[in-house]
Design a protein around this motif. Structure first.
Motif, short mmCIF file in Angstrom:
data_model
loop_
_atom_site.label_atom_id
_atom_site.label_comp_id
_atom_site.label_asym_id
_atom_site.label_seq_id
_atom_site.Cartn_x
_atom_site.Cartn_y
_atom_site.Cartn_z
N THR A 109 10.83 28.02 57.93
CA THR A 109 9.85 28.47 56.94
C THR A 109 10.19 29.84 56.37
O THR A 109 10.13 30.05 55.15
CB THR A 109 8.45 28.51 57.57
N ASN A 110 10.53 30.78 57.24
CA ASN A 110 10.72 32.16 56.80
C ASN A 110 12.10 32.45 56.22
O ASN A 110 12.27 33.42 55.49
CB ASN A 110 10.47 33.13 57.96
N PHE A 111 13.09 31.61 56.58
CA PHE A 111 14.44 31.87 56.06
C PHE A 111 14.99 30.71 55.24
O PHE A 111 15.29 30.87 54.06
CB PHE A 111 15.41 32.21 57.18
N PHE A 112 15.12 29.53 55.84
CA PHE A 112 15.79 28.43 55.13
C PHE A 112 15.01 27.97 53.90
O PHE A 112 15.61 27.61 52.87
CB PHE A 112 16.07 27.27 56.08
N ALA A 113 13.68 27.97 53.97
CA ALA A 113 12.89 27.59 52.79
C ALA A 113 13.07 28.61 51.67
O ALA A 113 13.16 28.25 50.49
CB ALA A 113 11.41 27.47 53.16
N VAL A 114 13.15 29.88 52.04
CA VAL A 114 13.39 30.94 51.05
C VAL A 114 14.78 30.78 50.43
O VAL A 114 14.96 30.90 49.22
CB VAL A 114 13.24 32.33 51.69
N LEU A 115 15.76 30.51 51.28
CA LEU A 115 17.12 30.28 50.79
C LEU A 115 17.15 29.11 49.81
O LEU A 115 17.75 29.18 48.74
CB LEU A 115 18.06 30.02 51.97
N GLN A 119 18.07 29.34 45.88
CA GLN A 119 19.19 28.58 45.32
C GLN A 119 18.75 27.68 44.17
O GLN A 119 19.47 27.52 43.19
CB GLN A 119 19.84 27.73 46.41
N ALA A 120 17.55 27.12 44.29
CA ALA A 120 17.05 26.21 43.26
C ALA A 120 16.73 26.93 41.95
O ALA A 120 16.84 26.35 40.87
CB ALA A 120 15.81 25.48 43.77
N VAL A 121 16.34 28.19 42.05
CA VAL A 121 15.95 28.96 40.86
C VAL A 121 17.16 29.65 40.22
O VAL A 121 17.16 29.91 39.01
CB VAL A 121 14.87 29.99 41.27
N LEU A 122 18.18 29.92 40.98
CA LEU A 122 19.33 30.67 40.46
C LEU A 122 20.00 30.03 39.24
O LEU A 122 20.36 30.75 38.29
CB LEU A 122 20.36 30.92 41.57
N PRO A 123 20.18 28.70 39.18
CA PRO A 123 20.78 28.12 37.96
C PRO A 123 19.99 28.42 36.70
O PRO A 123 20.56 28.62 35.62
CB PRO A 123 20.81 26.61 38.26
N VAL A 124 18.66 28.46 36.83
CA VAL A 124 17.80 28.78 35.68
C VAL A 124 18.04 30.22 35.24
O VAL A 124 18.22 30.50 34.05
CB VAL A 124 16.32 28.57 36.05
N MET A 125 18.04 31.13 36.20
CA MET A 125 18.21 32.54 35.87
C MET A 125 19.63 32.84 35.38
O MET A 125 19.83 33.69 34.51
CB MET A 125 17.84 33.40 37.07
N ARG A 126 20.62 32.14 35.93
CA ARG A 126 22.00 32.32 35.45
C ARG A 126 22.12 31.90 33.99
O ARG A 126 22.78 32.57 33.18
CB ARG A 126 22.98 31.53 36.32
N LYS A 127 21.51 30.79 33.67
CA LYS A 127 21.55 30.30 32.28
C LYS A 127 20.87 31.29 31.34
O LYS A 127 21.34 31.54 30.22
CB LYS A 127 20.88 28.93 32.20
N GLN A 128 19.76 31.86 31.81
CA GLN A 128 19.02 32.85 31.00
C GLN A 128 19.76 34.18 30.90
O GLN A 128 19.50 34.96 29.99
CB GLN A 128 17.66 33.13 31.66
N ARG A 129 20.60 34.44 31.91
CA ARG A 129 21.19 35.78 32.11
C ARG A 129 20.09 36.84 32.25
O ARG A 129 20.20 37.96 31.77
CB ARG A 129 22.14 36.14 30.97
N SER A 130 19.06 36.44 32.98
CA SER A 130 17.96 37.38 33.25
C SER A 130 17.10 36.80 34.36
O SER A 130 17.10 35.59 34.61
CB SER A 130 17.11 37.63 32.01
#
Length: 280
Positions: A109-115, A119-130
């Motif tokens: 809960t405290n580590f792997f779920a956060v990881l 990871q799931a959100v990073l592709p969105v932010m990479r595409k946005q470059r923000s």
């Protein structure tokens, strides 16, 4: 000209710091999607700041549900500006008292779920470059204490992963901030905590005493979640957001004391440390 509202995803908004941050950010004009474990909690969150706060059901350990939440936000707004990994809980018990099942669930809960969510959100932010990722850690992520060893371990792991990630995403114009609160007036040491089922009498004078102190102070902690939320928002809005934001005097004093003690021990053993290289 009004600025465009930012789109947030905050996990664990049923109370405490997560809910206070959602309210503060929404009151400042942003749009907040907050996750809750129970369907019956959603309506109250929707009404927190009407038209700005939207509750979504999510168990952070359910990755299928996690991706559905992200897709729902993207379908509505086609972007995600700020992720706050806030959901988590405290596991109480001496190291020897803990079962492997209890220990693994704390890490899940405290580590792997956060990881996984990061990871799931990073592709969105990479595409946005923000974007900005806010990891709600703890003073316990930098300083360990008896009775909360696995909670410490989960937050130490979060700190290490996030410190590396911050370097990786810096060229992509994505920020990361670790928030390290001390004792805040939330349910962390009360209803939200889990205690080891096994009890060993020999630890009553170490972890036992500390846990009684923690649980006895629940509801009387010095930290104000509303003020903590303002501090986090100030950091997010900064042109140079910090990697670490410590919240509260208790946390600041404890972490500084830890670093002082570490430096003193390094200096004391410096000659031994340095005398480990091949002779050239």
């Amino acid at each position: 000209m009004n600025k465009e509202p930012r789109i947030w995803l905050i996990t664990g908004v049923s109370g405490g710091l997560g809910r206070a941050l959602a309210k503060e950010a929404a009151s400042n004009g942003d749009i907040i999607f907050g996750t809750l474990r129970k369907t019956e909690q959603i309506r109250a969150f929707n009404e927190l700041v009407p038209g700005k706060t939207f509750g979504l059901e999510l168990d952070v350990n359910n990755q299928v549900q996690m991706h559905s939440v992200i897709q729902h936000i993207l379908n509505k707004h086609n972007r995600l500006d700020i992720l706050v990994n806030n959901a988590g809980y405290g596991l109480f018990g001496a190291i020897e008292e803990l079962s492997m099942e209890e220990a693994r669930m704390q890490m899940e809960t405290n580590f792997f779920a956060v990881l996984a969510l990061t990871q799931a959100v990073l592709p969105v932010m990479r595409k946005q470059r923000s974007g900005h990722i806010v990891q709600i850690s703890s003073m316990s992520g930098l300083r360990a204490n008896s009775g909360t060893g696995l909670y410490n371990a989960s937050k130490f792991a979060l700190e290490g992963m996030s410190e590396a990630l911050a370097i990786e995403i810096q060229p992509l114009n994505i920020h990361l901030t670790l928030v390290e609160p001390g004792p805040f007036r939330t349910d962390w040491a009360g209803a939200s905590s889990v205690s080891a089922k096994n009890k060993i009498a020999d630890y009553e004078q170490s972890s036992g005493l500390r846990l009684k102190l923690l649980q006895g102070s629940s509801g009387k902690q010095p930290g104000d979640p509303a003020k903590g939320a303002k501090a986090i928002l100030l950091a997010i809005n900064s042109s140079h957001p910090p990697l670490r934001l410590v919240l509260g005097k208790v946390a600041l004093d404890a972490i500084r004391d830890k670093f002082k003690t570490v430096e003193e021990e390094f200096s004391k053993w410096e000659d031994v440390s340095l005398n480990t290289s091949f002779e050239e």
